[in-house]
Design an enzyme around this catalytic site. Sequence first.
Site, short mmCIF file in Angstrom:
data_model
loop_
_atom_site.label_atom_id
_atom_site.label_comp_id
_atom_site.label_asym_id
_atom_site.label_seq_id
_atom_site.Cartn_x
_atom_site.Cartn_y
_atom_site.Cartn_z
N ASP A 1 32.01 37.54 68.58
CA ASP A 1 32.67 38.54 69.41
C ASP A 1 33.29 39.64 68.55
OD1 ASP A 1 33.65 39.36 72.08
OD2 ASP A 1 35.61 39.04 71.14
N LYS B 1 32.38 43.70 68.01
CA LYS B 1 33.37 44.79 68.12
C LYS B 1 33.32 45.71 66.90
CE LYS B 1 36.56 42.28 71.11
NZ LYS B 1 37.65 41.33 71.14
#
Length: 814
Positions: free
Chosen positions: A677, A681
């Site tokens: 994750d 980003k």
Amino acid sequence: MKVLKFGGTSVGSAKNINNVISILENYAKKDSVICVVSAVGGITDKLLLAGKQAQLKDTNYTESFNIIKDIHFNIVNELNLDKSSPIIAFVDARLNELKSLLDGIYLINELSPKTSDKLVSYGELLSSYIIAETMKNRGFSADRKNSQELIITNSNFTKAEVNYSITNKNIETYFNTAKQSITILPGFVSKSVAGEETTLGRGGSDFTAAIVAAALNVEQLEIWTDVSGMFTTNPKLVKQAYPIEKISYQEAMELSHFGAKVLYPPTVQPVLNLNIPIHIKNTLEPEAVGTIISNDAFVSSSPVRGISNISNIALLTLQGSGMVGIPGFSKRLFETLSQEKINVILITQASSEHSICLGINETDAELAKTAIDATFENEIALNKIDPIIVEKDLSIIALVGDSMKNHQGISGKMFSTLGKNNINIRAIAQGASEKNISAVIAEKDVKKALNTLHEQFFESKTKQLNVFITGVGNVGEKLVEQIKQQRKYLKENLKINLRIAGLSNSRKMIFNEDGLDLSDWKDQLASGETASLEGFFERTKSLNLRNSIFVDVTANKDVAGLYAQYLRESIGVVACNKIACSSDFENYKLLKRLSLKYNAPFLFETNVGAGLPIIDTLGNLIASGDKITSIHAVLSGSLNFVFNNFDDTTKFYDVVKQAAAEGYTEPDPRIDLSGVDVARKILILARESGVEMNLEDIENTPFLSDAGLKSDSVADFYDTLIADEAHYQSLYASAKAKGCQLKYVAQFNNGKASVSLQEIPSDHPFFNLKGKDNIVMFYTQRYPEQPMIIKGAGAGAEVTASGLFADIIRIGND
Ligand code: ADP
Ligand code: ASP
Ligand code: MG
């Protein structure tokens, strides 16, 4: 003296006829009045239908006749006239004649324009008789005069031309000696010099009233209808349309020529030179001000006075190299159309003379094609020009205003507004007088075009946004609630009319083109139709609403796969789903390109740092010419929460479970704990900084145990957290021994990016990061030593929802 005309709805029921009578009663107290009436609402269409059926040997014509008969007798019965009235006998006699006429048409299966005019005349002849008789029966000084004895025309059946010298004399003579104070006249009907029944064209009762008003040079002509005036645009298609208080003859004429049905176009002509004002009033709301059409000068805030539209248009294109520089093509083209009595509504010719485009009624398209191709047979055979091209299912929309010529940029604004909403313009025409700019567009786009143009020129202060939300889990639900709560504020303060027009979860979906009622959206959704991603897209597309925005509040790959489709339809995309922006670079680039090409915003602020303005700030830095040199960040609210709460008194498993329960982790916590994750980003930030990079290019040093990394399911994964507690405790112990805090850090430096768990010393800005907070430090050319820092809550349903909301508002403020 005044002339009042009442339309079909105004005389469409006993109740409305009683309204008409009380309006007339008031007027008659002061002066004598002439009242022109239409047929009972819908009767002209029904008469034509019965005639067509009879002509086609369809025995349903008797059924149509019976409906016409019932409508009239119901009205007569409800008007409660006393027994002495001859009304029943009269109506019965006219209906019997009508039935015989229809039987005749059936027998010879022929319906000539002449017979058609005789047939439709019954509508006005009956309504005028019923109203006059009712008034007499109630003791008014009223009488009926058959306009066929006054208005004399040529024999151009279905749209006859008036012989004014005979007509004016007839009208003057009759009214000079008329004794009654209220005269009822049937509208629309007339007779030819030879005594045949003719009519003045559909909608022609308005014209009858204008002819009478001009012949007698009365002080005012009033057109009483079912709306409160001439509106800024068709009120049936645009809810926000409003009545225009004052308008010039020219503007009213242009608007009606281009489809504002409220006034039959030829109506203005007879009264214009005499300066008789036309007042449009609403029979159903007599106290409303209505519209005054006159020559008076008046000021208006917008140079555009109204927008109108004509449906069922066909576009003819004549083109070919043989046309260039050779005179006579247009002449032959127009002569051909004129011989066939085909009305040309719009003309455009490119300066190259290579092609000429004409807008005509769709019903004339076949006839026009055959006739034009025959005229140019030789040129077509010699390949000098192509056979005429016919396009159908089109509509004309027109902006009208006397003072548009004094304002620059109106057509530019018109076309860019249409363009932004993906409305393709097929042809454009601007009258030399610049009172009118018209465009030909697809019929399916008319409602959207009128609404968006109306918003642009008449409600410039409000912008309507139509959002379609997929995914109403934790974040989605909060978003809907926030929208529900803020709608009023947005309207009043930001002039944004934000509506949720579609909503779906993985099971059900609901839509409402006027915006869903949010008071019980959960119940509505529970009983919605079965959801599908394609189905949601198709419905969003076919609703074709202006400023449509698709909002993806899922973490689903298939949903992310549909963005390109939405953007191609000029539907904006707002997503908290990171999959699209962190997918392969080509796809990311494609979405950006589509967004530019189709003028459809693509915003994903919540992909990084939830509601924190990280991507927006980065975008502003780049746009203002800065260059990013490096980014240091803690970007995982969930990992920060985990490592801020994990120590030697807690269990790693418990802390991760709690982070999931609070809604900080992705639905699958492995996506957070494996670093994927955070890698997504930093990848998105790197890309937004202008670097071409893929997920594989990011160095990811995992901190999970081997078993944790290899687990097949979420349940297995949780098991490994329990089993490998010692591994996680050792990470903690190592940091603690050095006086450090564990932080999961993302870095971007010199075109390279990495993610890893790091031991952060106490003098580092990351050391004191609390709870689920995120921090981003941008080192740029303008911020070389002291970075620009953005810090705050970086996870949680409420802040993510507000980040999505901010993206939506950003579109509204554009
Ligand atoms: P009547 O039977 O009274 O003559 P019409 O049906 O001919 O009434 O005309 C009124 C209708 O015109 C309205 O009900 C409305 O639907 C339509 N209309 C179209 N454009 C406009 C406009 N710009 N302003 C007002 N009405 C319009
Ligand atoms: N009844 C005719 C029509 O429907 C004329 C009118 O109403 O103005 O066209
Ligand atoms: Mg009308």
